[in-house]
Design a protein around this motif. Structure first.
Motif, PDB file in Angstrom:
ATOM      1  N   GLU A 132      84.700  18.491  74.423  1.00  0.00           N
ATOM      2  CA  GLU A 132      84.236  17.534  75.426  1.00  0.00           C
ATOM      3  C   GLU A 132      82.929  18.001  76.067  1.00  0.00           C
ATOM      4  O   GLU A 132      82.040  17.187  76.341  1.00  0.00           O
ATOM      5  CB  GLU A 132      85.313  17.325  76.488  1.00  0.00           C
ATOM      6  N   VAL A 133      82.804  19.290  76.279  1.00  0.00           N
ATOM      7  CA  VAL A 133      81.558  19.817  76.844  1.00  0.00           C
ATOM      8  C   VAL A 133      80.410  19.614  75.861  1.00  0.00           C
ATOM      9  O   VAL A 133      79.293  19.240  76.250  1.00  0.00           O
ATOM     10  CB  VAL A 133      81.706  21.301  77.211  1.00  0.00           C
ATOM     11  N   ARG A 134      80.690  19.825  74.575  1.00  0.00           N
ATOM     12  CA  ARG A 134      79.646  19.615  73.563  1.00  0.00           C
ATOM     13  C   ARG A 134      79.228  18.150  73.506  1.00  0.00           C
ATOM     14  O   ARG A 134      78.039  17.844  73.308  1.00  0.00           O
ATOM     15  CB  ARG A 134      80.126  20.095  72.195  1.00  0.00           C
ATOM     16  N   VAL A 135      80.164  17.245  73.683  1.00  0.00           N
ATOM     17  CA  VAL A 135      79.830  15.817  73.708  1.00  0.00           C
ATOM     18  C   VAL A 135      78.888  15.526  74.873  1.00  0.00           C
ATOM     19  O   VAL A 135      77.899  14.797  74.725  1.00  0.00           O
ATOM     20  CB  VAL A 135      81.108  14.948  73.815  1.00  0.00           C
ATOM     21  N   LEU A 136      79.175  16.091  76.037  1.00  0.00           N
ATOM     22  CA  LEU A 136      78.285  15.907  77.189  1.00  0.00           C
ATOM     23  C   LEU A 136      76.895  16.462  76.898  1.00  0.00           C
ATOM     24  O   LEU A 136      75.877  15.846  77.243  1.00  0.00           O
ATOM     25  CB  LEU A 136      78.879  16.592  78.420  1.00  0.00           C
ATOM     26  N   ARG A 137      76.843  17.627  76.275  1.00  0.00           N
ATOM     27  CA  ARG A 137      75.558  18.239  75.918  1.00  0.00           C
ATOM     28  C   ARG A 137      74.783  17.344  74.952  1.00  0.00           C
ATOM     29  O   ARG A 137      73.574  17.145  75.093  1.00  0.00           O
ATOM     30  CB  ARG A 137      75.796  19.603  75.281  1.00  0.00           C
ATOM     31  N   ASN A 138      75.491  16.809  73.954  1.00  0.00           N
ATOM     32  CA  ASN A 138      74.841  15.934  72.976  1.00  0.00           C
ATOM     33  C   ASN A 138      74.328  14.657  73.637  1.00  0.00           C
ATOM     34  O   ASN A 138      73.277  14.126  73.264  1.00  0.00           O
ATOM     35  CB  ASN A 138      75.822  15.583  71.846  1.00  0.00           C
ATOM     36  N   MET A 139      75.076  14.168  74.618  1.00  0.00           N
ATOM     37  CA  MET A 139      74.618  12.993  75.360  1.00  0.00           C
ATOM     38  C   MET A 139      73.318  13.284  76.089  1.00  0.00           C
ATOM     39  O   MET A 139      72.392  12.460  76.096  1.00  0.00           O
ATOM     40  CB  MET A 139      75.695  12.562  76.364  1.00  0.00           C
ATOM     41  N   ASN A 180      73.950   6.181  81.012  1.00  0.00           N
ATOM     42  CA  ASN A 180      74.449   6.774  82.246  1.00  0.00           C
ATOM     43  C   ASN A 180      75.924   6.428  82.454  1.00  0.00           C
ATOM     44  O   ASN A 180      76.729   7.278  82.846  1.00  0.00           O
ATOM     45  CB  ASN A 180      73.614   6.273  83.426  1.00  0.00           C
ATOM     46  N   ARG A 181      76.279   5.171  82.177  1.00  0.00           N
ATOM     47  CA  ARG A 181      77.680   4.767  82.315  1.00  0.00           C
ATOM     48  C   ARG A 181      78.560   5.527  81.333  1.00  0.00           C
ATOM     49  O   ARG A 181      79.672   5.945  81.671  1.00  0.00           O
ATOM     50  CB  ARG A 181      77.817   3.259  82.115  1.00  0.00           C
ATOM     51  N   ARG A 182      78.063   5.710  80.101  1.00  0.00           N
ATOM     52  CA  ARG A 182      78.839   6.467  79.100  1.00  0.00           C
ATOM     53  C   ARG A 182      79.011   7.917  79.530  1.00  0.00           C
ATOM     54  O   ARG A 182      80.092   8.508  79.349  1.00  0.00           O
ATOM     55  CB  ARG A 182      78.145   6.395  77.728  1.00  0.00           C
ATOM     56  N   PHE A 183      77.959   8.494  80.091  1.00  0.00           N
ATOM     57  CA  PHE A 183      77.999   9.880  80.550  1.00  0.00           C
ATOM     58  C   PHE A 183      79.056  10.063  81.634  1.00  0.00           C
ATOM     59  O   PHE A 183      79.880  10.981  81.583  1.00  0.00           O
ATOM     60  CB  PHE A 183      76.617  10.275  81.063  1.00  0.00           C
ATOM     61  N   HIS A 184      79.030   9.171  82.615  1.00  0.00           N
ATOM     62  CA  HIS A 184      80.006   9.269  83.699  1.00  0.00           C
ATOM     63  C   HIS A 184      81.427   9.053  83.181  1.00  0.00           C
ATOM     64  O   HIS A 184      82.358   9.750  83.617  1.00  0.00           O
ATOM     65  CB  HIS A 184      79.671   8.264  84.802  1.00  0.00           C
ATOM     66  N   ASP A 238      69.916  11.242  75.438  1.00  0.00           N
ATOM     67  CA  ASP A 238      69.395  10.419  76.536  1.00  0.00           C
ATOM     68  C   ASP A 238      67.932  10.710  76.854  1.00  0.00           C
ATOM     69  O   ASP A 238      67.247   9.878  77.465  1.00  0.00           O
ATOM     70  CB  ASP A 238      70.254  10.612  77.796  1.00  0.00           C
ATOM     71  N   LYS A 239      67.442  11.873  76.438  1.00  0.00           N
ATOM     72  CA  LYS A 239      66.032  12.193  76.672  1.00  0.00           C
ATOM     73  C   LYS A 239      65.111  11.199  75.967  1.00  0.00           C
ATOM     74  O   LYS A 239      63.986  10.963  76.406  1.00  0.00           O
ATOM     75  CB  LYS A 239      65.726  13.616  76.198  1.00  0.00           C
ATOM     76  N   LYS A 240      65.594  10.604  74.885  1.00  0.00           N
ATOM     77  CA  LYS A 240      64.797   9.628  74.136  1.00  0.00           C
ATOM     78  C   LYS A 240      64.729   8.284  74.857  1.00  0.00           C
ATOM     79  O   LYS A 240      63.955   7.403  74.464  1.00  0.00           O
ATOM     80  CB  LYS A 240      65.385   9.437  72.741  1.00  0.00           C
TER      81      LYS A 240
END
Length: 217
Positions: free
Chosen positions: A102-109, A127-131, A113-115
Protein backbone atom coordinates in the motif's frame (compact mmCIF):
# COMPACT_ATOMS: atom_id res chain seq x y z
CA UNK A 1 -36.43 -7.50 -7.12
CA UNK A 2 -32.83 -8.28 -7.99
CA UNK A 3 -32.94 -6.32 -11.27
CA UNK A 4 -34.76 -3.42 -9.59
CA UNK A 5 -32.12 -3.20 -6.87
CA UNK A 6 -29.33 -3.31 -9.44
CA UNK A 7 -30.99 -0.56 -11.48
CA UNK A 8 -31.44 1.62 -8.41
CA UNK A 9 -27.78 1.25 -7.44
CA UNK A 10 -26.62 2.00 -10.97
CA UNK A 11 -28.83 5.09 -11.25
CA UNK A 12 -27.61 6.34 -7.87
CA UNK A 13 -23.95 5.81 -8.77
CA UNK A 14 -24.36 7.46 -12.17
CA UNK A 15 -26.05 10.56 -10.77
CA UNK A 16 -23.60 10.80 -7.88
CA UNK A 17 -20.65 10.52 -10.28
CA UNK A 18 -22.16 13.25 -12.46
CA UNK A 19 -22.44 15.54 -9.42
CA UNK A 20 -18.92 14.65 -8.26
CA UNK A 21 -17.45 15.43 -11.68
CA UNK A 22 -19.44 18.71 -11.81
CA UNK A 23 -21.54 17.70 -14.80
CA UNK A 24 -24.34 18.76 -12.48
CA UNK A 25 -23.33 21.71 -10.32
CA UNK A 26 -24.92 23.30 -7.23
CA UNK A 27 -28.22 24.88 -8.27
CA UNK A 28 -28.72 22.66 -11.33
CA UNK A 29 -32.21 21.15 -11.61
CA UNK A 30 -32.43 17.38 -11.98
CA UNK A 31 -35.41 16.09 -13.96
CA UNK A 32 -36.37 12.44 -13.56
CA UNK A 33 -37.31 11.87 -17.21
CA UNK A 34 -34.15 13.59 -18.51
CA UNK A 35 -31.91 11.51 -16.23
CA UNK A 36 -33.61 8.27 -17.25
CA UNK A 37 -33.05 9.08 -20.91
CA UNK A 38 -29.47 10.27 -20.38
CA UNK A 39 -28.38 7.17 -18.45
CA UNK A 40 -30.53 4.64 -20.30
CA UNK A 41 -32.46 3.37 -17.27
CA UNK A 42 -36.13 3.36 -16.35
CA UNK A 43 -37.67 6.19 -14.36
CA UNK A 44 -38.35 4.07 -11.26
CA UNK A 45 -34.68 3.53 -10.25
CA UNK A 46 -33.96 7.18 -11.09
CA UNK A 47 -36.82 8.31 -8.84
CA UNK A 48 -35.54 6.11 -5.99
CA UNK A 49 -31.96 7.34 -6.53
CA UNK A 50 -33.12 10.97 -6.37
CA UNK A 51 -35.00 10.27 -3.15
CA UNK A 52 -31.89 8.71 -1.67
CA UNK A 53 -29.73 11.66 -2.69
CA UNK A 54 -32.26 14.06 -1.19
CA UNK A 55 -32.18 12.09 2.07
CA UNK A 56 -28.39 12.46 2.09
CA UNK A 57 -28.78 16.25 1.59
CA UNK A 58 -26.99 16.15 -1.77
CA UNK A 59 -30.20 17.35 -3.41
CA UNK A 60 -32.67 19.90 -2.07
CA UNK A 61 -36.15 21.11 -2.99
CA UNK A 62 -36.81 24.27 -4.96
CA UNK A 63 -40.58 24.32 -5.08
CA UNK A 64 -41.52 21.01 -6.70
CA UNK A 65 -38.11 20.59 -8.34
CA UNK A 66 -35.00 18.86 -7.04
CA UNK A 67 -31.75 20.76 -7.44
CA UNK A 68 -28.15 19.98 -6.54
CA UNK A 69 -27.56 21.38 -3.06
CA UNK A 70 -24.94 23.97 -2.21
CA UNK A 71 -23.01 24.65 0.99
CA UNK A 72 -23.19 27.95 2.80
CA UNK A 73 -20.22 29.43 4.67
CA UNK A 74 -21.11 27.73 7.97
CA UNK A 75 -21.68 24.34 6.37
CA UNK A 76 -18.38 24.64 4.52
CA UNK A 77 -16.56 25.38 7.76
CA UNK A 78 -18.23 22.44 9.51
CA UNK A 79 -17.39 20.11 6.63
CA UNK A 80 -13.70 21.02 6.64
CA UNK A 81 -13.44 20.65 10.44
CA UNK A 82 -14.83 17.11 10.24
CA UNK A 83 -12.81 16.27 7.15
CA UNK A 84 -9.56 17.44 8.72
CA UNK A 85 -10.07 15.31 11.84
CA UNK A 86 -11.17 12.18 9.99
CA UNK A 87 -8.49 12.45 7.29
CA UNK A 88 -5.84 13.04 9.94
CA UNK A 89 -7.01 9.95 11.81
CA UNK A 90 -6.88 7.92 8.59
CA UNK A 91 -3.27 9.00 8.03
CA UNK A 92 -2.36 8.15 11.63
CA UNK A 93 -3.89 4.67 11.31
CA UNK A 94 -2.28 4.18 7.89
CA UNK A 95 1.13 4.86 9.45
CA UNK A 96 0.47 1.88 11.74
CA UNK A 97 -1.38 -0.52 9.47
CA UNK A 98 -0.47 0.18 5.84
CA UNK A 99 1.22 -2.77 4.17
CA UNK A 100 4.46 -2.28 2.21
CA UNK A 101 2.42 -2.78 -0.96
CA UNK A 102 0.00 0.00 0.00
CA UNK A 103 2.87 2.37 0.72
CA UNK A 104 4.38 1.58 -2.68
CA UNK A 105 1.04 2.35 -4.33
CA UNK A 106 1.03 5.76 -2.64
CA UNK A 107 4.60 6.35 -3.81
CA UNK A 108 3.68 5.38 -7.37
CA UNK A 109 0.73 7.76 -7.24
CA UNK A 110 3.02 10.60 -6.25
CA UNK A 111 5.29 9.94 -9.21
CA UNK A 112 2.42 9.65 -11.67
CA UNK A 113 0.75 12.81 -10.37
CA UNK A 114 3.81 14.91 -11.16
CA UNK A 115 2.82 14.64 -14.83
CA UNK A 116 -0.52 16.30 -14.02
CA UNK A 117 0.93 19.48 -12.53
CA UNK A 118 -0.54 21.57 -15.39
CA UNK A 119 -3.83 19.65 -15.53
CA UNK A 120 -6.03 20.84 -12.62
CA UNK A 121 -8.96 18.55 -13.48
CA UNK A 122 -6.71 15.51 -13.84
CA UNK A 123 -4.83 16.37 -10.66
CA UNK A 124 -8.14 16.83 -8.83
CA UNK A 125 -9.21 13.30 -9.81
CA UNK A 126 -5.78 11.99 -8.82
CA UNK A 127 -6.09 13.81 -5.50
CA UNK A 128 -9.34 11.98 -4.75
CA UNK A 129 -7.69 8.64 -5.59
CA UNK A 130 -4.74 9.49 -3.35
CA UNK A 131 -6.95 10.30 -0.38
CA UNK A 132 -9.07 7.21 -0.96
CA UNK A 133 -5.93 5.07 -0.89
CA UNK A 134 -4.99 6.52 2.50
CA UNK A 135 -8.51 5.82 3.77
CA UNK A 136 -8.20 2.19 2.72
CA UNK A 137 -4.70 1.93 4.18
CA UNK A 138 -6.13 2.85 7.58
CA UNK A 139 -7.73 -0.62 7.63
CA UNK A 140 -10.73 0.72 9.53
CA UNK A 141 -13.99 0.07 7.70
CA UNK A 142 -16.05 2.41 9.88
CA UNK A 143 -13.69 5.30 9.28
CA UNK A 144 -13.73 4.61 5.53
CA UNK A 145 -17.55 4.72 5.55
CA UNK A 146 -17.59 8.07 7.32
CA UNK A 147 -15.00 9.52 4.97
CA UNK A 148 -17.06 8.35 1.99
CA UNK A 149 -19.96 10.42 3.35
CA UNK A 150 -17.71 13.44 3.81
CA UNK A 151 -16.35 13.18 0.29
CA UNK A 152 -19.85 12.93 -1.13
CA UNK A 153 -20.56 16.30 0.44
CA UNK A 154 -17.33 17.66 -1.08
CA UNK A 155 -18.99 17.09 -4.46
CA UNK A 156 -21.28 20.03 -3.64
CA UNK A 157 -18.38 22.46 -4.01
CA UNK A 158 -18.60 24.25 -7.33
CA UNK A 159 -14.94 23.74 -8.24
CA UNK A 160 -11.70 22.30 -6.96
CA UNK A 161 -9.22 24.38 -4.95
CA UNK A 162 -6.44 22.77 -7.01
CA UNK A 163 -7.36 25.17 -9.83
CA UNK A 164 -5.90 28.06 -7.82
CA UNK A 165 -2.57 29.32 -9.15
CA UNK A 166 0.33 27.36 -7.65
CA UNK A 167 -1.96 25.00 -5.74
CA UNK A 168 -1.01 21.98 -7.87
CA UNK A 169 2.67 22.13 -6.91
CA UNK A 170 1.81 22.79 -3.26
CA UNK A 171 -0.57 19.82 -3.25
CA UNK A 172 2.14 17.47 -4.46
CA UNK A 173 4.58 18.74 -1.81
CA UNK A 174 1.97 18.20 0.88
CA UNK A 175 1.23 14.70 -0.42
CA UNK A 176 4.94 13.92 -0.25
CA UNK A 177 5.06 14.90 3.44
CA UNK A 178 2.03 12.72 4.16
CA UNK A 179 3.47 9.66 2.44
CA UNK A 180 6.86 10.10 4.06
CA UNK A 181 5.25 10.15 7.50
CA UNK A 182 3.17 7.06 6.75
CA UNK A 183 6.21 5.33 5.27
CA UNK A 184 8.27 5.90 8.42
CA UNK A 185 5.43 4.92 10.74
CA UNK A 186 5.26 8.35 12.37
CA UNK A 187 1.59 8.60 13.29
CA UNK A 188 1.77 12.09 14.80
CA UNK A 189 3.55 13.48 11.76
CA UNK A 190 1.14 11.73 9.37
CA UNK A 191 -1.84 13.15 11.25
CA UNK A 192 -0.41 16.67 11.26
CA UNK A 193 0.72 16.56 7.62
CA UNK A 194 -2.72 15.60 6.44
CA UNK A 195 -4.43 18.12 8.74
CA UNK A 196 -2.13 20.82 7.34
CA UNK A 197 -2.98 19.68 3.80
CA UNK A 198 -6.73 20.02 4.46
CA UNK A 199 -6.22 23.35 6.20
CA UNK A 200 -4.33 24.73 3.20
CA UNK A 201 -7.08 23.56 0.85
CA UNK A 202 -9.72 25.18 3.05
CA UNK A 203 -7.83 28.48 3.10
CA UNK A 204 -7.65 28.44 -0.69
CA UNK A 205 -11.36 27.62 -0.85
CA UNK A 206 -12.22 30.61 1.34
CA UNK A 207 -10.10 32.91 -0.80
CA UNK A 208 -11.69 31.67 -4.03
CA UNK A 209 -15.17 32.12 -2.59
CA UNK A 210 -14.33 35.65 -1.42
CA UNK A 211 -12.98 36.53 -4.87
CA UNK A 212 -16.14 35.15 -6.49
CA UNK A 213 -18.34 37.27 -4.25
CA UNK A 214 -16.26 40.36 -5.05
CA UNK A 215 -16.48 39.66 -8.76
CA UNK A 216 -20.28 39.47 -8.60
CA UNK A 217 -20.60 42.92 -7.05
Amino acid sequence: MRDRTLGQRDAYDLILEAIDSHIYKPGDRLVESDLAEKFGVSRTPVREALQRLETQSLLTRDGRSLIVASLDHTQLSELYVVRGELEGLAARLASRHATPEEVRVLRNMLEADKKLIDDPEGLSRANRRFHKQIHLASHNRFLVQQLDLVHRSMALLASTSIKAEGRGADTLEEHEAIVQAIETGNGDAAYQALRDHISAAYEIRLRLDAEAVEADR
